[in-house]
Design a protein around this motif. Structure first.
Motif, PDB file in Angstrom:
ATOM      1  N   UNK A 151     -12.026   9.894 -12.860  1.00  0.00           N
ATOM      2  CA  UNK A 151     -10.980  10.661 -13.524  1.00  0.00           C
ATOM      3  C   UNK A 151     -10.218   9.668 -14.416  1.00  0.00           C
ATOM      4  N   UNK A 152      -9.379  10.163 -15.364  1.00  0.00           N
ATOM      5  CA  UNK A 152      -8.712   9.213 -16.272  1.00  0.00           C
ATOM      6  C   UNK A 152      -7.951   8.098 -15.557  1.00  0.00           C
ATOM      7  N   UNK A 153      -7.364   8.399 -14.405  1.00  0.00           N
ATOM      8  CA  UNK A 153      -6.603   7.336 -13.735  1.00  0.00           C
ATOM      9  C   UNK A 153      -7.517   6.299 -13.081  1.00  0.00           C
ATOM     10  N   UNK A 154      -8.829   6.549 -13.084  1.00  0.00           N
ATOM     11  CA  UNK A 154      -9.765   5.565 -12.525  1.00  0.00           C
ATOM     12  C   UNK A 154     -10.495   4.799 -13.607  1.00  0.00           C
ATOM     13  N   UNK A 155     -10.139   5.026 -14.864  1.00  0.00           N
ATOM     14  CA  UNK A 155     -10.840   4.316 -15.924  1.00  0.00           C
ATOM     15  C   UNK A 155      -9.895   3.970 -17.061  1.00  0.00           C
ATOM     16  N   UNK A 156      -9.346   5.000 -17.711  1.00  0.00           N
ATOM     17  CA  UNK A 156      -8.566   4.766 -18.924  1.00  0.00           C
ATOM     18  C   UNK A 156      -7.257   4.033 -18.632  1.00  0.00           C
ATOM     19  N   UNK A 157      -6.486   4.528 -17.675  1.00  0.00           N
ATOM     20  CA  UNK A 157      -5.169   3.942 -17.423  1.00  0.00           C
ATOM     21  C   UNK A 157      -5.265   2.485 -16.953  1.00  0.00           C
ATOM     22  N   UNK A 158      -6.138   2.152 -15.978  1.00  0.00           N
ATOM     23  CA  UNK A 158      -6.243   0.736 -15.592  1.00  0.00           C
ATOM     24  C   UNK A 158      -6.702  -0.153 -16.751  1.00  0.00           C
ATOM     25  N   UNK A 159      -7.568   0.368 -17.627  1.00  0.00           N
ATOM     26  CA  UNK A 159      -8.038  -0.434 -18.757  1.00  0.00           C
ATOM     27  C   UNK A 159      -6.876  -0.755 -19.693  1.00  0.00           C
TER      28      UNK A 159
END
Lengths: 534, 432
Positions: free
Chosen positions: B146-154
């Protein structure tokens, strides 16, 4: 830290010479081992210090180590702790050599090896470290590159050595670069005189330094910097104009290449060939296949794939004409459906026989990078070659149509089939050859596109609509029309894109063409006379 | 006519009946696993490898004795990259083939097309690709990020570790990039990034002429502040994009590009030498140094027979999803959909990066987030990872309307979009 690094660089240089004179170290207690062990630590800050330590050590192998580290090829064997340099890192087993002794060690599995990782910050550090070393090599291009890398990287410790290097530098270009690099440093220190040196520079680092000065507290300095920036902005605008023009011509050349084969099959013969895109794809795959046949020689492969791509796509075209199109003469709707079917068959054929995945086509050395006009304007080389290639193909095609017997027969058959046949021209053979010629040219387009975009089963689909658009806009049956239409659509698209965005620019161009066709149904260059009636 | 003596006739009859009975007993109708991935059309490029991954996993499981003493039988259909056909094929799998579970889909639009069918016929779908979130279905298990598992940490990595201040959000013009960029834009503004420091750009599918955009990015990045590109550019458009980056001399040390849709498989079609140092954020990289991963890679290479074949993130997602399903079926003692649905929540299996993945009540799983830099051999090297695994969040905390929603499929709540403000299920506006 930077200061120490630069001082240590000097030490390294002196030591390098000493090492050349001296003999190799004893193998048992190699002083290089602890240096490399420090590199293998987990934290990036520790690695950064370890790089400085390597430079300071003055070991003759340090340059090779740093380069291997930069390429991610300095690795450690997990069991033995031995440091190795990987020579090739594809597949499961990699050939390696000992990092300390340089002895080849045969192959190791990637499972056994642990890469000494770096990140972008370390890569930057390595680059400026290696750049300073490169200032002393014999090759002037390498020195220029090194001087370029130093722009914006100069610090207090480097000033004196750099000035010394500059005064001894034989090449004027390198000298200029070094002066600029030093001026950027001086401007950052608040030296107003440096502005004069930088006022003609278009390099982003120089601009960044001037921007910084323009925002400074010293009003005189700020005003001067602002003035210099305004001057630069003017030059930049002109450069930007040229850049957009180049982008437009380059996009146009792609459109012309893709469409010119269709201009023959659709324009001259009147066959609606939906498989045109797939013929382009065949050309691109030929380019890939040629590289598979000639591993390690991408340049030769590209040159050889030009005739090969023409032949493969041309033969496929002849086969399509013999098997499908000749039976559907004068039935455009059925031709459209049948060739659409052919296009699907060809796509799936490639998916099944080769792979559904994209294939890598390597760009040869002489086609990658860009031709630097100045700091703000550089022309990408691969597109420059494609632009030249498109013009060549066009010229060759014009020659064939105007000066050869085949061209004469083609024109005769398309203008008045019955009359041409009664004069002894074998119309069916001419049809086959014409279609083959158009298909072959599509293959050439594929060879060129392989250098710009994906080589995959879907390659053709993205060009078929554009190709028809260009041919219709240019005027069916007119090769000049195709050239002018392709180029002008390319330029219009690139002028619009920064304003409207890529999606909207495409839509605007499409609407423009629709309106244009309403006004002039026969395109830019309509055919005149009796030929137009046929 | 009949030459057989009565004894022989009797024996023959016995043998015949045994011959019929024996395999019937051994096979006792196999458990059917549906595979719904495009094998032709535009998406075949990504999806056909996932089909092969599933076939390999099923083969391995059958060699290890099957499941509950029964064999697994793969049922492969080809939805041909055609979104409505996905729904039809899903119906075929569930209604005619009566499969017990489906592994499939890649694009969000294909998942949306399958969703009503799976819910109507009460099937199970494991979806292995990173997606835009804002969805939670009772019948779907989301094993991708989900976005919080890819985009936000990046973005956090770029902001805190690289010191990026200016952002280019470049994406292909469809639902996943638009939603992800909306979330990222809100997140960046929350963290004090000014409007003029964010540039957003959308391009059509398969865009191939990147000259102007890359030159814009170059200009945007030369204003003195550290700039990065967050790319949600999809599949095929990436090759010309990266080529143009390389040719225009945009170096990863100056303007790094972090991509969410570029993995090992996409890189296998590009000459990566000019791209070294550009980034990607995933939950798995083929280069992860771990024995389970090496075993998986070796099995995959043996299965495909191609020494150069690569593994990627969605393949790991299928590996995790398949093992979770196996575990849940064992736990429930039956492949029955309702039993498995309840049993799977809380199931924990090893992933390929040396940790564990757990199925959360919102049907998303826990994943580590890895940031990798592209290497010259088409692989990534991990430069940063989250200290622990991150649980997937179905509803983003950064979007209006979505931040009040939670999803919990355990009893008694059993709701995919529970609105904590209104305290009702199905409440709340669908996030735009």
């Amino acid at each position: 830290m930077r200061i120490t690094r630069c001082l240590t660089l000097w030490l390294l240089l002196c030591a390098l010479m000493l090492a050349l004179l001296g003999s190799a170290q004893a193998q048992q207690d190699d002083p290089g081992k602890p240096l490399l062990e420090a590199l293998a630590s987990a934290s990036y800050a520790a690695k950064s210090d370890a790089i400085d330590a390597i430079v300071a050590s003055g070991d003759s192998r340090s340059r090779a180590w740093l380069e291997a580290l930069n390429d991610g090829k300095l690795q450690q064997n997990k069991q033995t702790g031995q440091f190795v340099v990987v020579l090739a890192n594809r597949g499961r087993n990699w050939p390696v050599e000992d990092a300390l002794s340089g002895e080849p060690l045969g192959e190791m599995s990637r499972r056994e090896l642990d890469r000494i990782g770096i990140n972008n910050a370390l890569r930057g550090q390595l680059r400026s470290t290696l750049a300073v070393l490169d200032l002393y090599v014999d090759n002037p291009d390498a020195r220029l590159q090194a001087a370029n890398d130093l722009l914006g990287q100069v610090d207090a410790g480097m000033v004196a050595p750099l000035e010394a290097v500059r005064d001894q530098e034989p090449s004027e270009a390198v000298q200029e670069r070094l002066t600029e690099a030093l001026a950027i440093y001086r401007l950052e220190q608040g030296d107003a005189q440096a502005i004069e040196t930088l006022s003609g520079s278009l390099h982003p680092e120089a601009r960044a330094a001037l921007n910084g000065a323009a925002a400074s507290d010293d009003p005189a300095l700020a005003a001067q910097a602002k003035k210099a920036l305004d001057g630069i902005e003017q030059t930049l605008k002109i450069n930007r104009g040229f850049e957009t023009l180049y982008f437009g011509l380059s996009l146009g050349s792609v459109l012309v290449l893709a469409a010119i084969g269709l201009a023959i099959t659709f324009g001259v013969m009147g066959v609606i060939n939906m498989a045109h895109g797939e013929l382009i794809m065949l050309g691109a795959y030929t380019s890939w296949g040629m590289q598979q046949l000639l591993p390690g020689q991408p340049g030769l492969a590209v040159i050889l794939s030009i005739p090969a791509g023409f032949l493969v796509a041309g033969l496929a075209g002849v086969a399509i004409e013999r098997c499908v199109i000749q039976f559907l003469k004068g039935r455009p709707l059925e031709t459209l459906l049948a060739t659409f079917g052919v296009s699907l068959i060809l796509q799936q054929l490639v998916r099944t026989l080769v792979s559904p995945l994209n294939r890598t086509v390597i760009t040869p050395e002489w086609m990658s990078g860009s031709l630097v006009i100045n700091d703000a304007l550089s022309l990408t080389l691969n597109r420059l070659y494609v632009l030249g290639f498109a013009l060549l193909v066009f010229a060759a095609l014009m020659l064939v149509m105007r000066r050869t017997r085949l061209g004469l027969e083609v024109r005769a058959v398309t203008q008045n089939r019955a009359m041409a046949r009664s004069m002894g021209i074998r119309a069916t053979r001419v049809d086959m050859l014409t279609f083959g010629l158009g298909a072959g040219v599509a293959g050439l387009a594929g060879v060129a596109l392989a250098q710009l975009t994906n080589v995959g089963p879907n390659l053709g689909q993205s060009y078929i609509i554009d190709s028809f658009m260009v041919v219709v806009f240019g005027g069916v049956g007119n090769l000049w029309g195709t050239l002018v239409a392709g180029m002008s659509l390319g330029v219009i698209n690139q002028v619009l894109e920064p304003w409207a965005g890529a999606v909207l620019a495409k839509i605007i161009v499409l609407v423009f063409i629709i309106l244009f066709i309403q006004k002039r149904p026969r395109g830019l260059f309509p055919q005149k006379g009796r030929a137009a009636e046929g | 006519m009949n030459t057989l003596t009565p004894t022989y006739r009797w024996l023959a009859a016995a043998l015949l009946s045994m011959g019929v009975a024996l395999p019937a007993q051994a096979q006792e109708d196999p458990i059917k696993v549906g595979i719904l991935h495009s094998l032709s059309g535009t998406m075949a490029i990504s999806e056909s490898t996932l089909k092969d991954t599933m076939l390999m996993l099923i083969e391995q499981q059958n060699e290890a004795g099957g499941l509950l003493g029964r064999q697994l039988e793969p049922v492969v259909v080809d939805p041909a990259s055609n979104w409505p056909l996905f729904a039809e094929k899903a119906r075929e799998l569930l209604a005619q083939e009566k499969v017990d579970v489906i592994f499939g889909n890649w694009t969000s639009v294909s998942r949306k097309s399958v969703l009503p069918v799976v819910e109507e016929l009460n099937g199970l779908l494991f979806y292995p690709v990173q997606y835009e979130g804002e969805e939670s279905s009772e019948n779907v298990f989301y094993t991708g990020a989900a976005p919080n598992q890819q985009a936000i940490p990046a973005v956090n990595y770029l902001m805190n570790n690289v010191g990026v201040e200016r952002w280019v959000l470049a994406g292909t013009d469809y639902v996943y990039p638009r939603t992800t960029n909306k979330i990222l834009e809100a997140y960046l503004k929350d963290h004090g990034v000014a409007d003029e420091d964010i540039m957003i750009n959308y391009t059509p599918f398969g865009h191939s002429d990147w000259q102007n955009i890359v030159s814009d990015i170059k200009r945007f990045g030369s204003e003195g502040k550290k700039t990065a590109v967050v790319s949600t550019i999809n599949g095929d458009a990436n090759v010309p994009f990266y080529r143009e980056l390389g040719n225009q001399g945009i170096d990863a040390a100056d303007i790094p590009v972090v991509a969410f849709s570029v993995g090992e498989q996409e890189l296998s079609g590009i000459d990566t030498a000019p791209l070294v140092g550009h980034l990607a954020a995933w939950n798995y990289f083929m280069s992860v140094d771990n024995d389970a991963n090496y075993d998986f890679i070796d099995a995959w290479i043996d299965y495909t027979g191609d020494e150069m074949s690569v593994t990627n993130d969605p393949m790991e997602a299928h590996y995790i999803g398949f093992n979770m399903w196996l575990e849940a079926v064992r736990k429930a003692g039956t492949p029955d959909v309702d039993a498995v649905k309840d049993a799977i929540i809380g199931v924990t299996v090893p992933n390929l990066t040396g940790g564990y993945a757990a199925m959360m009540p919102n049907h998303h799983i826990t994943k580590p987030v890895l940031i990798g830099e592209i290497q010259d051999n088409g692989q990534f090297s991990v430069v940063w990872e989250t200290p622990s695994t991150v649980a997937g969040d179905a509803w983003s905390d950064y979007l209006e309307g979505s931040r009040d929603l939670i999803s919990d499929w355990r009893k008694p709540m059993e709701c995919g979009n529970y609105n904590v403000v209104e305290a009702s299920c199905g409440g709340g506006v669908e996030a735009q």
